[in-house]
Design a protein around this motif. Sequence first.
Motif: not given
Length: 274
Positions: A209, A262, A266, A269-270
């Motif tokens: 991240d 952001k 996201s 992470k998906t």
Amino acid sequence: MTKDVYVITGGSEDLAIALAQHIGQKGTLLLVDACEKCLGQVKQQLEQKGINDVRCETADLTSKQAVGKLAEKTSALGSLRGLIHAAGMSNTSDSKRMMAENVIGMSHVLEAFLPLADEATSAVMVSSMSAYMVPQNGQYMDALKQQLSANLLETLNQFTQGDAGAANSMSKLAVQLIVEDQAWAWGEKGARLNSVSPGLMNEPGACEDIQTMLDHTPLRRTAEPEEIASAIGFLLSDSASYITGIDLRIDGGAIANYPRMKAAISQQKTKRFQ
């Protein structure tokens, strides 16, 4: 002649050390930290660079009495020229402790040192760019402004659910809100009060991240402690004589690009769960 005194909390942090080197020749430094051994090492490091007027004090900033004694010692050393609250940058996983260090500790510092402030005083509180990642329309906003209420930590813990990352971001938002609120009181003494919000520091790419955040930061790198210290030095100086009640982002443009950042995090992470 009365000496100028610069008080730096979180005195063993990399940022505090860089700041001490930046302003060390301007007056007496009073470094404050919970670790006595760490302060000794920092003092030795500064002396090797020719910065010799350094005093060290250990204190728990969540203790109002301890902070009051710090203010008394500062007054005995000379005139308060600069107050830099850099404590609360530790990576503790205890969300309540983090809130206490960032919010309660800072509030005690501002309250105890305000009587020492005058027209030559500038105070800088260290926040974080993570504060800008907290939606500012929640019920917690009122709680953050009531920084010394008896049940503050319990109230905020209900919102963070014990999550250390959320606690850090929310408490750093509190730093900014408190600075805005208290700028009036400091202004009545002719003094200035601001905050700074550093971006990512230390190791780039420590996790996926963080690397994604760096990839979407316009300057594509972490901040050096010296860069943050230089900006704080400006706010402490007479060159910033009409700047008060503001937060200065020193984040390489990260928050300006936050919506895309952001979205990228996201998406990343998906992919992990596909």
